[in-house]
Design an enzyme around this catalytic site. Structure first.
Site, PDB file in Angstrom:
ATOM      1  N   ASP A 132       0.862  -1.183   0.000  1.00  8.46           N
ATOM      2  CA  ASP A 132       0.000   0.000   0.000  1.00  8.46           C
ATOM      3  C   ASP A 132       0.901   1.237   0.000  1.00  8.46           C
ATOM      4  O   ASP A 132       2.125   1.124   0.102  1.00  8.46           O
ATOM      5  CB  ASP A 132      -0.852  -0.059   1.293  1.00  8.46           C
ATOM      6  CG  ASP A 132      -1.945   0.992   1.331  1.00  8.46           C
ATOM      7  OD1 ASP A 132      -2.245   1.604   0.294  1.00  8.46           O
ATOM      8  OD2 ASP A 132      -2.513   1.191   2.424  1.00  8.46           O
ATOM      9  N   GLU A 184       2.617   5.172  -3.879  1.00  8.50           N
ATOM     10  CA  GLU A 184       2.593   6.159  -4.971  1.00  8.50           C
ATOM     11  C   GLU A 184       3.926   6.884  -5.121  1.00  8.50           C
ATOM     12  O   GLU A 184       4.238   7.270  -6.249  1.00  8.50           O
ATOM     13  CB  GLU A 184       1.466   7.159  -4.718  1.00  8.50           C
ATOM     14  CG  GLU A 184       0.092   6.554  -4.842  1.00  8.50           C
ATOM     15  CD  GLU A 184      -0.239   5.512  -3.764  1.00  8.50           C
ATOM     16  OE1 GLU A 184       0.140   5.727  -2.596  1.00  8.50           O
ATOM     17  OE2 GLU A 184      -0.845   4.495  -4.121  1.00  8.50           O
ATOM     18  N   ASP A 199      -8.874   3.296  -1.829  1.00  6.94           N
ATOM     19  CA  ASP A 199      -9.717   3.700  -0.706  1.00  6.94           C
ATOM     20  C   ASP A 199     -11.037   4.304  -1.172  1.00  6.94           C
ATOM     21  O   ASP A 199     -11.222   5.515  -1.157  1.00  6.94           O
ATOM     22  CB  ASP A 199      -8.945   4.687   0.177  1.00  6.94           C
ATOM     23  CG  ASP A 199      -7.718   4.032   0.791  1.00  6.94           C
ATOM     24  OD1 ASP A 199      -7.654   2.788   0.810  1.00  6.94           O
ATOM     25  OD2 ASP A 199      -6.821   4.765   1.237  1.00  6.94           O
TER      26      ASP A 199
END
Ligand code: NAG
Ligand code: NAG
Ligand code: NAG
Ligand code: NAG
Ligand code: NAG
Ligand code: NAG
Ligand code: NAG
Ligand code: NAG
Length: 899
Positions: free
Chosen positions: A434, A437, A572
């Site tokens: 997770d 980015e 999300d």
């Protein structure tokens, strides 16, 4: 996940945003463009020199005077067009991250299905279909602009073009033609429509009644792609505005008849998906906010007690000490107790997955091994002055692993070996990655990151009561489981892409874009690759733990080609009917276009609170995601499927269908991994000439033969679905429905039902019943369902292997083709993998009373009668089904003849 408490701040900051660089399109269209000279066409390759065709317009920097054009016919269906600056070694996506596709030695313009054509002055080019001369891409009237930090290419499109792709975003599947798609990886809480999200897939498919083609721009720099339907003339346009790199286009001919061909051609470019273990198609349960090992154990027990098959339990960052990766909290998740949970799961043929984030706590003064070892190996991303490029993530101030560092794999493998060690660590079965980015909580201008760590209270203190370390777990579960260029401005380039991260600048809420990697590349260019590079490293680290065995890695951030290594969850989202509906378009993007088939969104919604009816409907829709996981946030109410009776009922019902069809899905996944045929399809892939299907994104094909049409509105018990001119059979009632190319309204669909149809023309091998685990499922018999199409024929395939070996030859493969025509079913192929179960029955659907057979014979491959030669044949008039009770071991090919 995302730091929820930022939301209020975010609202304030967004409201004072000044929006992006704006240049009138007419100004850009008035730029001089280039002229081409020294054109040399030699076999499959054409080269030429491009020189600026007038005074540069210098909109976002200086127009580069001389460029090189290279056009290569790489295969009969693919043309590669590359425009570069010969005077400088401009950044290109590294071969190490994205291996270039192989070209065929025999490709040439004379055999190609698409052609490159150009005008010399000004230089414009078109790509057209050889057979029809139909223009697919054209830069005519739209001069190319090539500046150090701004590249622009614009093509004309037909009016009301059907464009799909250019993710990641939350737009409808068929893109609105008045949208800007921004590609710049972003931690995008609640995935707002119209903003850049986690991943980057600069490819689009364009569908016309005359065919489907695709265009892929291999470029990892930030970009805006503008779709415009308000231009003069009878045309829409698509315009790339890119802030670096080179123009590196792959044009794919696709097909005039079959959109699946287009998907397969894209797979040739980005790579085929990695196969995943069979178990990963089971149900996954997760949430942020399981406060201790006791919670985790309770959920496992409760699923079992509710008779809902739970295959894999997950744990979010809650397990970590101070939110540091590769640690467990000694009070809330003592290692011994977590190991006990893993042992328990494994003893019950269940699995465990834990989250690992990339950011490592910056702890120069502490004894934290992952930081110390990484620092010793010098594997962190750095700023230009050589200091570590710091971020602010869950554990507070962090460093970021440099996936380009030559020793990074060694570092990552070692951390995985240490922490996830089966003997003394946590023996996970899959990995969840997770925040890659990479995400950063520091608000721009982020001048004092240590102060922000204090202001934002990171890591957050734990507030839940500390459990008694000796709390007994699994007590109530006795029966349990049955089942860069110099001079460039790397922080603020002149063309400002439409980055929705608060702060807007490129570095907002991520790593500094002037950070450098060990090989000299800068984050400005490689930002969009970070998540995919972590994916590859994690995939390899997991394979190193269990050599020879497949694994499951689920990531948030991806770049083109990620599917060759990992699966993806859609990030999300939140608990709303809009998000429930949107999940289909999101999933289709990854599964049917980007070649990332292991995909799903958080079932029942991640953020905010779900409702009973939403969760019930979503459990059923989620039963048809390739990756089926219930997950939510720490501030939301609990939403495990057993929390409401109707949701539990819905989950049991859909899991029964899903598990019965698991080998069918597994076969579709395998086919995807072998030849690029997508595991899911939008309706127009199947019915490409029926323009009513082009915008549909609330129904989809699950594998080649199943149409899923969920109820889409809150409080509704009916759904209006589109049925093309074809034959359909209700999966549960087996009732035949003739599609008429019209909408059909289905009524009385209760909260624990979902409309599912077998598409005529299909033969499906299903298990006769579901099970509590995938291991148990593989001990169930098969039945064969024949759903004849309009022409009375049907076909299908079945692939089974051991479900875990990377080299499936190890334990053999069973690969069967099933064909039905004229009252005759043939099942042929190899039975290299021992199925170990029987073939219980063969069913023919949609049999008219006047065509009911009276005899049946079944012959084995050697021509002798199967079994004892007598089989019971029954006709159910109400269902219009003919059944044959076969009841023989499923170990060889055979033929069934009805007469
Ligand atoms: C561009 O190429 C032309 C002709 O080849 C040459 O005369 C000129 O100097 C080049 N310009 C630059 C800026 O390199
Ligand atoms: C290629 O482009 C030239 C110049 O515009 C044009 O005359 C010619 O017809 C085109 N060829 C095809 C096959 O479209
Ligand atoms: C695009 O067009 C649709 C339909 O006309 C409209 O609802 C939407 O607001 C438009 N979006 C933008 C960004 O203009
Ligand atoms: C679309 O094109 C029209 C006409 O050139 C222009 O006025 C408009 O600004 C363009 N829209 C976008 C989003 O670029
Ligand atoms: C890189 O960005 C950081 C953060 O703004 C800044 O402190 C540093 O001076 C920059 N370095 C260069 C060489 O631009
Ligand atoms: C969700 O429900 C909980 C418990 O009722 C409540 O505290 C919380 O505010 C709710 N969240 C939202 C976003 O409504
Ligand atoms: C669905 O029903 C609930 C309960 O009656 C109501 O609060 C809600 O507004 C309804 N939603 C819609 C979209 O009609
Ligand atoms: C439906 O499909 C059949 C078979 O392809 C064709 O014969 C028939 O004309 C089609 N009907 C319509 C209304 O398009």
């Amino acid at each position: 996940m995302y730091l929820l408490r930022e939301l209020t701040l975010l609202g304030v900051i967004l409201s004072i945003q000044v929006f992006a660089t704006w240049i009138e399109p007419s100004v850009l269209d008035a730029c001089p463009g280039y002229q081409v000279s020294n054109v040399n066409a030699d076999g499959s390759t054409l080269t030429g020199d491009l020189t600026l065709a007038g005074e540069g317009c210098n909109v976002f920097g200086t127009d580069i005077a001389n460029l090189t054009l290279t056009v290569t016919y790489e295969t009969d269906t693919r043309i590669h067009v590359k425009i570069t600056d010969p005077s400088s070694k401009r950044y290109e996506v590294p071969e190490s991250v994205f291996a270039r596709p192989n070209a065929s030695s025999t490709a040439s313009p004379s055999s190609a299905q698409i052609q490159f054509n150009y005008t010399a002055s000004p230089f414009t080019f078109t790509i057209f279909r050889t057979s029809t001369s139909e223009v697919l891409f054209s830069t005519v009237n739209h001069p190319i602009i090539f500046e150090s930090q701004y590249l622009r290419v614009k093509t004309s499109l037909p009016r009301d073009a059907n464009i799909y792709g250019l993710g990641e975003h939350t737009n409808p599947f068929r893109l609105p033609m008045n949208t800007t798609l921004t590609l710049w990886s972003r931690d995008a809480f609640e995935v707002p429509v119209g903003t850049n999200l986690y991943g980057n897939h600069p490819v689009y498919f364009e569908h016309r009644t005359t065919g489907t083609h695709a265009v892929f721009l291999l470029n990892s720099n930030g970009m805006d792609i503008k779709l415009n339907n308000t231009e003069s003339g009878d045309q829409d346009t698509l315009e790339y505005n890119v802030i670096g790199g080179v123009l590196d286009f792959y044009f794919l001919a696709g097909s005039e008849e079959d959109p699946l061909e287009t998907a397969r051609q894209y797979a040739e470019v980005v790579g085929l998906p990695a196969e995943v273990p069979y178990w990963s198609f089971g149900l996954h349960q997760c949430r942020f906010g399981y406060t201790s090992f006791v919670d985790v154990a309770d959920v496992i027990t409760n699923y079992s007690a509710a008779d809902i098959p739970l295959e894999t339990m997950w744990t979010d960052i809650d397990y970590m000490q101070g939110r540091r990766i590769f640690t467990v909290d000694p009070n809330y998740f003592p290692l011994a107790r977590v190991r006990e949970i893993v042992d328990y799961l494994h003893q019950h043929d269940q699995k465990y997955v834990l989250m690992t984030d990339p950011a490592v706590a910056y702890t120069p003064d502490e004894d934290y091994g992952p930081y110390q070892r990484g620092t010793d190996m010098d594997v962190w991303i750095k700023l230009p002055n050589g200091s570590f490029s710091l971020g602010l993530v869950w554990p507070g101030v962090t460093v970021f692993p440099d996936w380009f560092h030559p020793d990074i794999q060694e570092y990552w493998d070692n951390e995985f070996q240490l922490f996830y060690n089966p003997d003394n660590g946590i023996d996970i079965d899959g990995a969840w990655i997770d925040m890659n980015e990479p995400s950063n909580f520091c608000f721009q201008p982020c001048t004092d990151i240590f102060d922000q760590a204090v202001q934002q209270a990171l890591p957050p203190p734990r507030t839940a009561p500390v459990p008694d370390p000796n709390t007994p777990i699994f007590v109530n579960s006795s029966a349990v489981t049955k089942r860069a260029e110099p001079g460039d401005n790397l922080l603020n380039p002149p063309y400002e892409i439409n980055n929705a991260a608060d702060g807007r600048v490129l570095s907002a809420k991520t790593a500094w874009t002037n950070s450098t990697h060990a090989n000299g590349l800068v984050e400005y260019d490689t930002h969009n690759l970070y998540g995919t590079m972590m994916s590859v490293a994690t995939h390899l680290a997991m394979l190193a733990r269990r050599p020879g065995l497949r694994t499951l890695v689920i990531t948030r951030s991806t770049f083109a080609g990620a599917g060759s290594h990992v699966g993806k969850w859609l990030g999300d989202n939140f608990s709303s009917w809009g998000m429930y509906r949107q999940s289909i378009a999101g999933m289709l993007g990854f599964a049917s276009l980007y070649q990332v088939p292991m995909v799903g969104s958080d079932i029942c919604g991640y953020a905010e609170n779900t409702t009973e009816s939403l969760c019930a409907r979503w459990a059923m829709l989620g039963g048809f995601y390739p990756f089926m996981r219930n997950h939510n946030s720490d501030t939301s109410i609990s939403q495990e499927f057993y929390r409401w009776p109707v949701v539990a009922e819905a989950a049991r019902n859909v899991l029964d269908i899903r598990y019965r069809l698991m080998d069918y899905l597994y076969t579709a996944f395998h086919t995807n991994a072998v030849d690029g045929t997508p595991i899911l399809q939008p309706l127009f892939f199947k019915w490409p000439k029926d323009s009513n299907t082009y915008p549909i994104d609330l129904q989809f094909l699950y594998g080649p033969s199943i149409l899923v049409s969920p109820v889409t509105e809150e409080n509704s018990t009916s759904v209006t679905i589109y049925l093309p001119n074809d034959t359909f059979y209700d999966f549960l009632t087996l009732e035949k429905i003739d599609g008429k190319g019209e909408d059909v309204t289905l009524d009385n669909v209760t909260l624990s039902e979902i409309p599912v149809h077998i598409i005529g023309g299909s033969v499906v091998a299903a298990r006769t019943e579901g099970a509590m685990t995938t291991k148990e499922l593989r001990e169930k018999d098969f039945e064969i369902l024949i759903a004849p199409g309009m022409d009375g024929t049907a076909k299908g395939a079945l692939y089974v292997d051991d479900g875990v070996s990377i080299d499936s030859e190890v334990n053999g493969r069973t690969m069967l083709e099933m064909n039905y025509a004229d009252g005759r079913l043939t099942v042929n192929g190899t039975f290299g993998f021992d199925l170990g179960v029987g073939l219980k029955r063969v069913r023919v659907l949609g049999v008219q009373p006047d065509a009911v057979p009276t005899n049946v014979s079944i012959t084995g491959q050697d021509g002798t009668a199967l079994g004892n030669g007598t089989f019971t044949l029954t006709f159910d008039q109400e269902k219009a089904v003919v059944d044959v009770d076969v009841g023989v071991p499923f170990t060889s090919g055979f033929e069934v003849v009805w007469s």
